[in-house]
Design a protein around this motif. Sequence first.
Motif, mmCIF file in Angstrom:
data_model
loop_
_atom_site.group_PDB
_atom_site.id
_atom_site.type_symbol
_atom_site.label_atom_id
_atom_site.label_comp_id
_atom_site.label_asym_id
_atom_site.label_seq_id
_atom_site.Cartn_x
_atom_site.Cartn_y
_atom_site.Cartn_z
ATOM 1 N N ARG A 1 0.851 -1.196 0.000
ATOM 2 C CA ARG A 1 0.000 0.000 0.000
ATOM 3 C C ARG A 1 0.888 1.249 0.000
ATOM 4 N N ARG A 2 2.001 1.228 0.744
ATOM 5 C CA ARG A 2 2.899 2.380 0.782
ATOM 6 C C ARG A 2 3.501 2.619 -0.601
ATOM 7 N N ALA A 3 3.899 1.553 -1.282
ATOM 8 C CA ALA A 3 4.478 1.715 -2.623
ATOM 9 C C ALA A 3 3.442 2.257 -3.597
ATOM 10 N N VAL A 4 2.197 1.884 -3.378
ATOM 11 C CA VAL A 4 1.134 2.320 -4.280
ATOM 12 C C VAL A 4 0.732 3.769 -4.015
ATOM 13 N N THR A 5 0.662 4.159 -2.743
ATOM 14 C CA THR A 5 0.146 5.491 -2.410
ATOM 15 C C THR A 5 1.220 6.495 -2.048
ATOM 16 N N GLY A 6 2.426 6.052 -1.804
ATOM 17 C CA GLY A 6 3.507 6.966 -1.432
ATOM 18 C C GLY A 6 3.900 6.772 0.011
ATOM 19 N N ASP A 7 5.067 7.200 0.344
ATOM 20 C CA ASP A 7 5.604 7.093 1.699
ATOM 21 C C ASP A 7 5.043 8.242 2.532
ATOM 22 N N ALA A 8 4.315 7.918 3.577
ATOM 23 C CA ALA A 8 3.662 8.935 4.399
ATOM 24 C C ALA A 8 4.667 9.878 5.051
ATOM 25 N N THR A 9 5.880 9.408 5.298
ATOM 26 C CA THR A 9 6.875 10.271 5.941
ATOM 27 C C THR A 9 7.385 11.344 5.001
ATOM 28 N N PRO B 1 5.094 9.084 -4.675
ATOM 29 C CA PRO B 1 6.333 8.900 -5.437
ATOM 30 C C PRO B 1 6.149 9.394 -6.869
ATOM 31 N N THR B 2 7.246 9.811 -7.467
ATOM 32 C CA THR B 2 7.206 10.141 -8.892
ATOM 33 C C THR B 2 7.156 8.838 -9.668
ATOM 34 N N ILE B 3 6.819 8.929 -10.956
ATOM 35 C CA ILE B 3 6.795 7.714 -11.768
ATOM 36 C C ILE B 3 8.191 7.091 -11.830
ATOM 37 N N GLY B 4 9.226 7.921 -11.799
ATOM 38 C CA GLY B 4 10.592 7.404 -11.790
ATOM 39 C C GLY B 4 10.910 6.638 -10.516
ATOM 40 N N GLU B 5 10.425 7.150 -9.386
ATOM 41 C CA GLU B 5 10.630 6.458 -8.112
ATOM 42 C C GLU B 5 9.803 5.186 -8.045
ATOM 43 N N PHE B 6 8.590 5.266 -8.519
ATOM 44 C CA PHE B 6 7.695 4.105 -8.504
ATOM 45 C C PHE B 6 8.201 3.058 -9.482
ATOM 46 N N GLY B 7 8.524 3.479 -10.693
ATOM 47 C CA GLY B 7 9.070 2.586 -11.712
ATOM 48 C C GLY B 7 7.998 1.902 -12.535
ATOM 49 N N LEU B 8 8.182 1.902 -13.833
ATOM 50 C CA LEU B 8 7.229 1.217 -14.708
ATOM 51 C C LEU B 8 7.153 -0.265 -14.397
ATOM 52 N N GLU B 9 8.284 -0.863 -13.987
ATOM 53 C CA GLU B 9 8.292 -2.301 -13.703
ATOM 54 C C GLU B 9 7.477 -2.654 -12.465
ATOM 55 N N ASN B 10 7.008 -1.643 -11.736
ATOM 56 C CA ASN B 10 6.134 -1.859 -10.579
ATOM 57 C C ASN B 10 4.726 -1.327 -10.812
ATOM 58 N N PHE B 11 4.457 -0.788 -11.983
ATOM 59 C CA PHE B 11 3.160 -0.179 -12.280
ATOM 60 C C PHE B 11 2.304 -1.211 -13.018
ATOM 61 N N ALA B 12 1.355 -1.791 -12.300
ATOM 62 C CA ALA B 12 0.560 -2.906 -12.824
ATOM 63 C C ALA B 12 -0.095 -2.611 -14.177
#
Length: 173
Positions: free
Chosen positions: A16-24, A29-40
């Motif tokens: 959920r954190r990877a999907v919605t961003g790090d609350a801290t 996250p930017t698309i670069g931080e998230f990564g296409l290889e993690n974008f379903a």
Amino acid sequence: MASDVKRKSASRPATRRAVTGDATRHRPPTIGEFGLENFAPYLINRTAMLWNARMLQAVRGFGLTTTKMRALAVLSIYPSLTVNELAQHAATEQSTMSRTLDALERQGFVSRQIHEQDGRVRSIAITAAGAAFFQQFWPTMLAMHADLMDGVDETEFAAFAATLHKLLANLAR
């Protein structure tokens, strides 16, 4: 070094954190931080694009289009569907399916009957000729599926299918 980054991010779980961003960090996250290889959606679309390209090559040898093949495949499982139901199961637009059914009907592969409960609607069914024709293609389709799933064991496939069903349910909300 770049391959190390890719490998690390590719193994990152889709929490959920990877999907919605790090609350801290207070920002997604930017698309670069998230990564296409993690974008379903990206992975699903790439897989579908490659599958459809290979399927198109295979169906052409049988004088089919992918939409005709999908219609015959779905009608091989469901005995009678409306055009809208068939279009939904075959993942195509209703207007495209209507034109496809015109061609399949001319070929004698499907029939249209007045719907039992609504005279304005037509029920579509595969004919014996259509079922026999599809059975000629089915081994090719099954072999392509086996190639796609090469290296995926039964447990992995069961988890994969269950996850896809969850995604479909999420999208239907």
